[in-house]
Design a protein around this motif. Structure first.
Motif, PDB file in Angstrom:
ATOM      1  N   GLU A 185      -4.925   3.042  -7.664  1.00  0.00           N
ATOM      2  CA  GLU A 185      -6.175   3.719  -6.592  1.00  0.00           C
ATOM      3  C   GLU A 185      -6.816   1.897  -6.495  1.00  0.00           C
ATOM      4  N   GLN A 186      -7.071   1.440  -8.142  1.00  0.00           N
ATOM      5  CA  GLN A 186      -7.997   0.684  -8.004  1.00  0.00           C
ATOM      6  C   GLN A 186      -7.455  -1.191  -7.171  1.00  0.00           C
TER       7      GLN A 186
ATOM      8  N   ALA B 148      -7.824  -0.624  -3.299  1.00  0.00           N
ATOM      9  CA  ALA B 148      -8.839  -0.766  -3.106  1.00  0.00           C
ATOM     10  C   ALA B 148      -9.048  -2.283  -2.660  1.00  0.00           C
ATOM     11  N   THR B 149      -8.432  -3.077  -4.078  1.00  0.00           N
ATOM     12  CA  THR B 149      -8.049  -4.339  -4.259  1.00  0.00           C
ATOM     13  C   THR B 149      -7.877  -4.931  -2.930  1.00  0.00           C
TER      14      THR B 149
ATOM     15  N   GLN C 180      -9.173  -6.725   4.230  1.00  0.00           N
ATOM     16  CA  GLN C 180     -10.685  -7.023   5.232  1.00  0.00           C
ATOM     17  C   GLN C 180     -11.197  -8.202   5.079  1.00  0.00           C
TER      18      GLN C 180
ATOM     19  N   LYS D  35       0.750  -0.978  -0.287  1.00  0.00           N
ATOM     20  CA  LYS D  35      -0.017   0.172  -0.087  1.00  0.00           C
ATOM     21  C   LYS D  35       0.958   1.092   0.191  1.00  0.00           C
TER      22      LYS D  35
ATOM     23  N   GLN E  94       0.874   3.737  -2.835  1.00  0.00           N
ATOM     24  CA  GLN E  94       0.621   5.711  -2.781  1.00  0.00           C
ATOM     25  C   GLN E  94       1.560   6.520  -3.002  1.00  0.00           C
TER      26      GLN E  94
ATOM     27  N   THR F 150      -5.888   6.091 -11.698  1.00  0.00           N
ATOM     28  CA  THR F 150      -6.506   5.096 -11.811  1.00  0.00           C
ATOM     29  C   THR F 150      -6.969   3.688 -10.981  1.00  0.00           C
TER      30      THR F 150
ATOM     31  N   ALA G 157      -7.494  -3.405  -0.126  1.00  0.00           N
ATOM     32  CA  ALA G 157      -7.976  -3.727   1.594  1.00  0.00           C
ATOM     33  C   ALA G 157      -8.457  -3.834   1.292  1.00  0.00           C
ATOM     34  N   ALA G 158      -8.975  -5.000   0.066  1.00  0.00           N
ATOM     35  CA  ALA G 158     -11.649  -5.683   0.787  1.00  0.00           C
ATOM     36  C   ALA G 158     -10.057  -6.964   0.785  1.00  0.00           C
TER      37      ALA G 158
END
Length: 350
Positions: A226-227, A230-231, A237, A150, A154, A223, A233-234
């Motif tokens: 960022e995807q 998001a992957t 989680q 991550k 970033q 983009t 992070a998913a």
């Protein structure tokens, strides 16, 4: 009542036939036997609770607890019955010291499960806290697995955005220079949109085109990244959601919880200590009683019996020695006669 007294005599490891001849020592050995008996009961209860926390089965815990209690009872009985009163203080203390140390060790083993039961409510609360702490550590481990990826994404996004900002700043600077040339506030200082203005305006427009191209390319990359974020992070989680709160209910976890409670609370630390000291006193009291009490009629009777057995042993050994000596002398005599006969035969032949 007589049966109970006889049972406690047996528990004390005393010779009941000898003790019947010494009524003045009866109560002492009843007390010693009762202490040993109840120590075995406490040991059985403590072991049953400890085994229940391990196997979570009442029948298995009961059976193993009884077995442990009988073993501790027999060990205590052996420790006490092996002591003899000789009115030799220092020698008796040396003999009793290993037994006292062994009794202290047994006390610790018996006391600890009962301490866990006594402080069960407090321990259960501490176990819940320990479970939450373990769950938080597991979440932290999972999060740490994604930190580097991550952070890298970033950082790449920040670099792409910074490229756009730097290009936009250059575009703005060139547009400002062209505008100053047009209104006469900069450049040549003449308010006349002439050739110089046209050149500077073209530079600004060129930079605008480069900015648009860079923005389109970088925004596409941003983009994508960022995807990817998001992957990640998913995934993180999902792994956290798959975690389950580990149940901590074993003896090791309960011992750790009791240790933590003792460190946090002075009252629990002292209560824990006093329970241990109580069992040490109970476990060592039969040995201490035999050690500090005066030599009584039972001890004399027991010593007399032992002396009779010892004297009988020496008498039997002396008789056996005499018998062997007589047999040896007889054999020597027969050997001597045999040799003499042989010599006489040879003399006659010559």
């Amino acid at each position: 009542m007589e049966k109970i007294r006889a049972f406690f005599w047996y528990c004390s490891g005393a010779d009941t036939e000898t003790l019947k001849k010494c009524p003045t020592d009866s109560n002492k050995y009843v007390g010693i036997g009762a202490t040993i008996f109840f120590t075995g009961i406490f040991a059985a209860l403590a072991a049953a609770y400890a085994f229940y926390t391990v196997f979570d089965n009442a029948w298995a815990a009961t059976g193993l607890g009884l077995l442990w209690g009988v073993m501790i009872f027999n060990l205590d009985r052996y420790i006490v019955s092996g002591m003899r009163k000789r009115n030799r203080g220092f020698q008796e203390l040396k003999i009793a010291l290993p037994r006292i140390l062994l009794a202290v060790m047994i006390s610790v083993v018996i006391a600890k499960p009962l301490e866990l039961k006594i402080f069960e409510k407090e321990i259960n609360g501490e176990l819940a806290l320990m479970e939450q702490e373990a769950f938080a550590r597991q979440k932290e481990v999972i999060s740490d697995q994604f930190v580097a990826q991550k952070a890298a994404l970033q950082a790449e996004i920040a670099v792409l955005k910074e490229e756009i900002n730097q290009k936009a700043a250059k575009r703005d600077e060139l547009a400002r220079i062209a505008q100053q040339e047009a209104d006469g506030t900069g450049g040549t200082g003449k308010r006349n949109p002439g050739p110089i203005y046209q050149i500077k305006k073209a530079d600004a427009e060129q930079m605008e085109a480069e900015l648009n191209e860079l923005r389109a390319n970088n925004n596409r990359l941003i983009t994508q990244k960022e995807q990817m974020l998001a992957t990640l992070a998913a995934d993180e989680q999902q792994k956290i959601s798959d975690l389950k709160l580990a149940a901590m209910d074993g003896p090791a976890a309960r011992l750790e919880a009791l240790d933590r409670l003792s460190q946090q609370s002075t009252a629990i630390w002292y209560a824990n200590l006093f329970v241990l000291l109580l069992f040490i006193v109970v476990e060592t009291s039969p040995i201490i009683v035999k050690l500090i009490s005066q030599k009584g009629p039972y001890d004399y009777e027991l010593e007399k019996k032992e002396y009779q057995h010892e004297a009988s042993f020496y008498e039997d050994r002396a008789a056996l020695h005499d018998e062997i000596k007589k047999k040896s002398e007889a054999m020597a005599e027969r050997e001597k006669n045999f040799v003499e006969e042989r010599l006489n035969i040879k003399l006659d032949q010559t």
